[in-house]
Design an enzyme around this catalytic site. Structure first.
Site, PDB file in Angstrom:
ATOM      1  N   VAL A  53       0.834  -1.200   0.000  1.00 46.25           N
ATOM      2  CA  VAL A  53       0.000   0.000   0.000  1.00 46.25           C
ATOM      3  C   VAL A  53       0.869   1.250   0.000  1.00 46.25           C
ATOM      4  O   VAL A  53       0.594   2.219  -0.726  1.00 46.25           O
ATOM      5  CB  VAL A  53      -0.955  -0.002   1.204  1.00 46.25           C
ATOM      6  CG1 VAL A  53      -1.733   1.313   1.284  1.00 46.25           C
ATOM      7  CG2 VAL A  53      -1.921  -1.183   1.107  1.00 46.25           C
ATOM      8  N   GLU A 109       6.216   4.696   6.461  1.00 44.74           N
ATOM      9  CA  GLU A 109       6.880   3.723   7.336  1.00 44.74           C
ATOM     10  C   GLU A 109       6.178   2.405   7.104  1.00 44.74           C
ATOM     11  O   GLU A 109       4.996   2.270   7.396  1.00 44.74           O
ATOM     12  CB  GLU A 109       6.806   4.160   8.799  1.00 44.74           C
ATOM     13  CG  GLU A 109       7.696   3.336   9.711  1.00 44.74           C
ATOM     14  CD  GLU A 109       7.027   2.061  10.172  1.00 44.74           C
ATOM     15  OE1 GLU A 109       7.503   0.964   9.779  1.00 44.74           O
ATOM     16  OE2 GLU A 109       6.041   2.130  10.919  1.00 44.74           O
ATOM     17  N   CYS A 126       5.849  -4.191  12.679  1.00 39.64           N
ATOM     18  CA  CYS A 126       6.673  -3.980  11.479  1.00 39.64           C
ATOM     19  C   CYS A 126       8.133  -4.233  11.770  1.00 39.64           C
ATOM     20  O   CYS A 126       8.921  -4.461  10.842  1.00 39.64           O
ATOM     21  CB  CYS A 126       6.456  -2.571  10.928  1.00 39.64           C
ATOM     22  SG  CYS A 126       6.679  -1.278  12.141  1.00 39.64           S
ATOM     23  N   GLN A 184      -4.887 -12.513   8.186  1.00 41.70           N
ATOM     24  CA  GLN A 184      -3.560 -12.791   8.734  1.00 41.70           C
ATOM     25  C   GLN A 184      -3.374 -14.281   9.001  1.00 41.70           C
ATOM     26  O   GLN A 184      -2.278 -14.822   8.798  1.00 41.70           O
ATOM     27  CB  GLN A 184      -3.336 -11.994  10.020  1.00 41.70           C
ATOM     28  CG  GLN A 184      -3.121 -10.506   9.807  1.00 41.70           C
ATOM     29  CD  GLN A 184      -1.925 -10.199   8.931  1.00 41.70           C
ATOM     30  OE1 GLN A 184      -2.051  -9.622   7.851  1.00 41.70           O
ATOM     31  NE2 GLN A 184      -0.746 -10.597   9.374  1.00 41.70           N
ATOM     32  N   GLU A 219       8.003 -10.812   3.696  1.00 40.05           N
ATOM     33  CA  GLU A 219       7.427 -10.541   5.012  1.00 40.05           C
ATOM     34  C   GLU A 219       6.138 -11.346   5.216  1.00 40.05           C
ATOM     35  O   GLU A 219       5.274 -11.400   4.347  1.00 40.05           O
ATOM     36  CB  GLU A 219       7.116  -9.046   5.164  1.00 40.05           C
ATOM     37  CG  GLU A 219       6.587  -8.692   6.540  1.00 40.05           C
ATOM     38  CD  GLU A 219       6.206  -7.232   6.661  1.00 40.05           C
ATOM     39  OE1 GLU A 219       6.345  -6.678   7.760  1.00 40.05           O
ATOM     40  OE2 GLU A 219       5.763  -6.641   5.652  1.00 40.05           O
TER      41      GLU A 219
END
Length: 503
Positions: free
Chosen positions: A228, A247, A281, A328, A387
């Protein structure tokens, strides 16, 4: 069930679209019903912020900060209550829920306190009769798009500094944590902040996209996924007068050298890999371990991963709560399957918990435990490069010196956070100078940044840290001002100021 709307131009509004629910990821309990923002809602919020900006800018730094001080005190007074709400809505265990609120008031304290600190720089001029200095002015309207895993702290990273610096704000919280967003908006409303200075639009990605695509939004501050974030950057890059600070995520690593204190190394790895159920993160998904200490480190880490307490996020006995939602859970499962397909050695597989491990009332929750494996480094192995954002952890052995460890560490597209564990200061300094990260730690977990430090990464992990002093760069413009105190004009660099004519 309580219903909530948007906060636009000092009013609570029902919105022009549909509604959506917030549910606890642990129990699926409904926490509230929320208006789902549309581009029309965003347009109203941006227009209100634009109209309010000049009046807000005309206030002094200290006058603007006074509104934030009221929120600071409310965050402290309601610490326990709000910590429980954070844990209920995003699934973080209770100490993390409360720490989220603490971090928020730390950020507000920094931003509001900074209002009384010096701003700008006096710069010597070549010309004795000139004064030269730099001043800052607000960008204008700042759009803030924030994630669910720090639903109170990160919004204040973005908004507290933007507001004190004289900007107005349009904020879209994550759709997974709208109740936390509602409470923050109620705090702003309680301060009596001028209409239009702070605006909240709840909703999904289409509402966030409307903020990004509105040319009246001067700067976008975004914390979230790389996918995004890079999309936002592509839309704003090159547009005159618009800016963005991003970030994003990481494929973070801890390097454990042959000179590591293994008590620290194992503790740091467990904290970095499993706090927030791996949904930070800065969470570590790679443990790069020297062959000389591999066997002992692996045995100790695996024993803890196999036994780490998964449970009710409101219980003080819990170390890991649930994942935030079904997406998730699905992603976690897909990457675990990918790791198996790529031939790794699975050491811990708690992807599907036994029934007795699931807390009472949590039958519909999003429960998983750690998934740990060992694999040699291979640049073609996807599971050690992409990730996951969950408790999916690779142990990667290495031989040779710290140089090889850092080479493996840097061989990913991301560069957010990392740590090195060693009692050899030369190894620590080599890592410090060559690790491609924005946040690095020595003999610590690679989590736990303090708010007075910049928070952001390099490479695919982002640009423009969106917290503390560094955030000021994103929400202000600098003007270099030179004032002549002489009745004559004299120029620097020996430039002639004589006006010559043909006569």
């Amino acid at each position: 069930m309580a219903s909530y709307g948007h906060y636009i131009d000092g009013e609570w509004r029902a919105g022009t679209g549909e509604t959506f629910e917030s549910r606890s990821p642990a129990t699926r309990e409904v926490l509230g019903e929320f208006a789902r923002g549309t581009p029309a809602d965003v347009r109203e919020a941006v227009a209100a912020a634009r109209d309010a900006q000049s009046g807000w800018r005309d206030l002094s730094y200290v006058e603007r900060a006074e509104y934030l001080w009221e929120i600071y005190h409310e965050l402290r007074d309601r610490h326990e209550e709000l910590g429980r709400i954070v844990s209920r809505e995003c699934g973080k265990e209770i100490s993390e829920g409360k720490a989220d609120v603490t971090e928020a008031w730390h950020m507000v304290e920094w931003a509001a306190g900074n209002a009384r600190h010096p701003h700008g720089d006096v710069v010597p001029s070549e010309i004795a009769s000139k004064d030269a200095y730099m001043r800052r002015k607000p960008k204008g309207v700042v759009g803030c798009i924030t994630p669910w895993n720090f639903p109170v702290a990160i919004p204040f990273w973005h908004m507290a500094i933007a507001l004190v610096e004289g900007n107005t704000v349009v904020w879209k919280p994550a759709e997974q944590t709208p109740y936390c967003g509602q409470i923050v908006a109620e705090m702003f409303d309680d301060t009596g902040i001028p209409d239009g200075v702070f605006n909240l639009v709840q909703g999904y990605g289409d509402a966030g996209n409307a903020i990004v695509e509105d040319d009246d939004v001067d700067t976008v501050l975004f914390t979230g996924s790389a996918e995004v974030g890079h999309s936002i950057a592509e839309k704003i890059a090159g547009v005159p007068g618009r800016d963005v600070a991003l970030e994003m995520g990481g494929k973070n690593a801890i390097v454990v050298t042959e000179h590591a204190d293994l008590d620290i190394a194992v503790h740091a790895a467990v904290m970095s890999s499993f706090k927030t159920t791996g949904q930070r993160c800065v969470s570590s998904e790679r443990l790069i371990v020297h062959e000389d200490v591999l066997d002992e480190f692996r045995e100790r880490f695996v024993d803890l991963a196999a036994d780490v307490a998964v449970g009710d996020p409101l219980s003080e006995e819990t170390f890991m709560g649930p994942l935030v939602d079904s997406d998730q859970v699905e992603k976690f499962g897909e990457y675990n399957a990918l790791a198996r397909d790529e031939g790794v050695e699975v050491l811990v597989d708690r992807e599907e918990l036994a029934p007795e491990e699931i807390p009472e009332g949590g039958d519909e929750g999003f429960w998983v435990g750690p998934f740990v494996y060992q694999t040699d480094y291979d640049p073609e192995t996807r599971c050690i490069h992409e990730e996951v954002f969950g408790p999916h952890v690779a142990i990667i052995p290495y031989s040779g010196g710290i140089e090889r460890a850092v080479e493996i560490h840097n061989a990913v597209d991301y560069g957010l956070a990392g740590a090195v564990v060693s009692e050899d200061y030369r190894q620590l300094n080599y890592y410090r100078d060559r690790a491609e990260v924005g946040l690095s730690y020595g003999n610590l977990p690679c989590i736990g940044a303090e708010i007075q430090l910049p928070f952001g990464g390099v490479k695919k992990s982002g640009s423009g840290p969106a917290s503390a002093r560094e955030s000021i760069e994103a929400v202000t413009e600098r003007t270099a001002w030179t004032l002549n105190n002489s009745p004559e004009i004299e120029m620097a660099q020996g430039l002639s100021a004589d006006i010559k004519t043909e006569d």
